[in-house]
Design an enzyme around this catalytic site. Structure first.
Site, short mmCIF file in Angstrom:
data_model
loop_
_atom_site.label_atom_id
_atom_site.label_comp_id
_atom_site.label_asym_id
_atom_site.label_seq_id
_atom_site.Cartn_x
_atom_site.Cartn_y
_atom_site.Cartn_z
N ASP A 166 0.87 -1.18 -0.17
CA ASP A 166 -0.20 0.07 -0.04
C ASP A 166 0.93 1.40 -0.11
O ASP A 166 1.84 1.48 0.79
CB ASP A 166 -1.09 -0.15 1.40
CG ASP A 166 -1.98 0.92 1.32
OD1 ASP A 166 -1.90 2.13 0.61
OD2 ASP A 166 -3.25 0.52 1.62
N LYS A 242 -2.30 -8.32 -14.43
CA LYS A 242 -3.10 -7.63 -15.23
C LYS A 242 -3.32 -6.19 -14.82
O LYS A 242 -3.59 -5.26 -15.87
CB LYS A 242 -4.50 -8.18 -15.19
CG LYS A 242 -5.12 -8.11 -13.73
CD LYS A 242 -6.62 -8.89 -13.98
CE LYS A 242 -7.31 -8.69 -12.44
NZ LYS A 242 -8.64 -9.52 -12.41
N PHE A 243 -2.87 -5.68 -13.63
CA PHE A 243 -3.03 -4.42 -13.11
C PHE A 243 -1.81 -3.56 -13.78
O PHE A 243 -1.78 -2.38 -14.10
CB PHE A 243 -3.18 -4.17 -11.78
CG PHE A 243 -4.30 -4.98 -11.15
CD1 PHE A 243 -5.52 -4.33 -11.09
CD2 PHE A 243 -4.28 -6.45 -10.61
CE1 PHE A 243 -6.71 -4.86 -10.56
CE2 PHE A 243 -5.18 -6.89 -9.95
CZ PHE A 243 -6.43 -6.03 -9.96
#
Length: 262
Positions: A166, A242-243
């Site tokens: 994060d 995929k991100f």
């Protein structure tokens, strides 16, 4: 892959997550963020909600006894845990486990001890391990900092993976970021000589902070050429999620850092 984020386009491991750890999920912090974890106790994650599907719940029942390792405040016996002696890599925050499963498959001679606190992500990786027959992964569904402090003696790890933790985009929340001096020292101490820490992020300000913190740890050296700005080429074993692919198409960057234990 406990715990451990993503940049604007990727979800996050916070080190915990529910997306690419290569998959971690990154939800924006709330305005009423609690006090910084380091002001209370160093933690590797921020607990976020997520729905566990029936299939993931079934994976807990079917595959949990085989792949889950209970947290115990005592040194872990890797040979007994994995059923073999092999170099062991710790992954902090694997999200939904897609990248973790890929890496374990392309590196069958390495054991992977993976920490993640989000039940949906743990269930998803359990399902992958059971259905794909991935035998070199074990999962501790517990805060990675506790695992590091109480289950991992110094000099036992061949590597550490922290993918897309994060980023805590807002400046006032930057101190919540996982990769800071106290944790980096803990990780460096648990590496064997020549062991490595591999971090990746798609948030440039966090990449810069990671580079600074890792570079100032005296037990580590950067494997990247200074000409590249201190950032490493993406190792072949880490897949593009995929991100990442979506971000690359939008012109966003991804930064890998690989530091080695002196």
């Amino acid at each position: 892959m406990n715990n451990p984020a993503t940049a604007p386009d990727a979800p996050s491991p916070d080190s915990s997550s529910a997306a690419p750890s290569g998959e971690a999920t990154n939800a924006a912090p709330s305005a009423e963020a609690p006090p910084h974890p380091l002001h209370r106790r160093l933690k590797s994650f921020v607990k976020r909600g997520g729905r566990t599907t029936d299939g993931q719940a079934k994976a807990y029942a079917d595959f949990g006894p085989r792949f889950l390792v209970a947290y115990r405040p005592e040194p872990i016996d890797f040979a007994a845990t994995f059923g073999r002696a092999a170099p062991t890599v710790l992954e902090i925050g694997f999200g939904m486990g897609e990248a973790t499963a890929h890496i374990a498959t392309v590196r069958p001679d390495t054991n992977f001890l993976c920490c993640e606190v989000h039940e949906a992500g743990v269930g998803k990786l359990l399902k992958r391990c059971g259905e794909q027959g991935i035998e070199n992964i074990r999962i501790v569904a517990h805060d990675a900092v506790d695992v590091i402090d109480h289950m991992l003696p110094h000099g036992v790890l061949a590597g550490v993976h922290v993918f897309f933790p994060d980023p805590w985009h807002k400046a006032r929340h930057n101190k919540r970021r996982l990769l800071q001096t106290p944790l980096v020292r803990k990780l460096a101490e648990r590496l064997v000589p020549g062991g490595y820490i591999h971090c990746a992020t798609d948030w440039q300000p966090y990449a810069e902070q990671m580079l600074d913190v890792l570079s100032t740890e005296p037990l580590l050296r950067n494997t990247a050429d200074a000409v590249a700005g201190g950032y490493a080429q993406k190792p072949d074993y880490r897949p593009l999620t995929k991100f990442e692919n979506r971000g690359i198409k939008l012109g966003h960057g991804v930064w890998d850092l690989v530091f080695e234990r002196i």
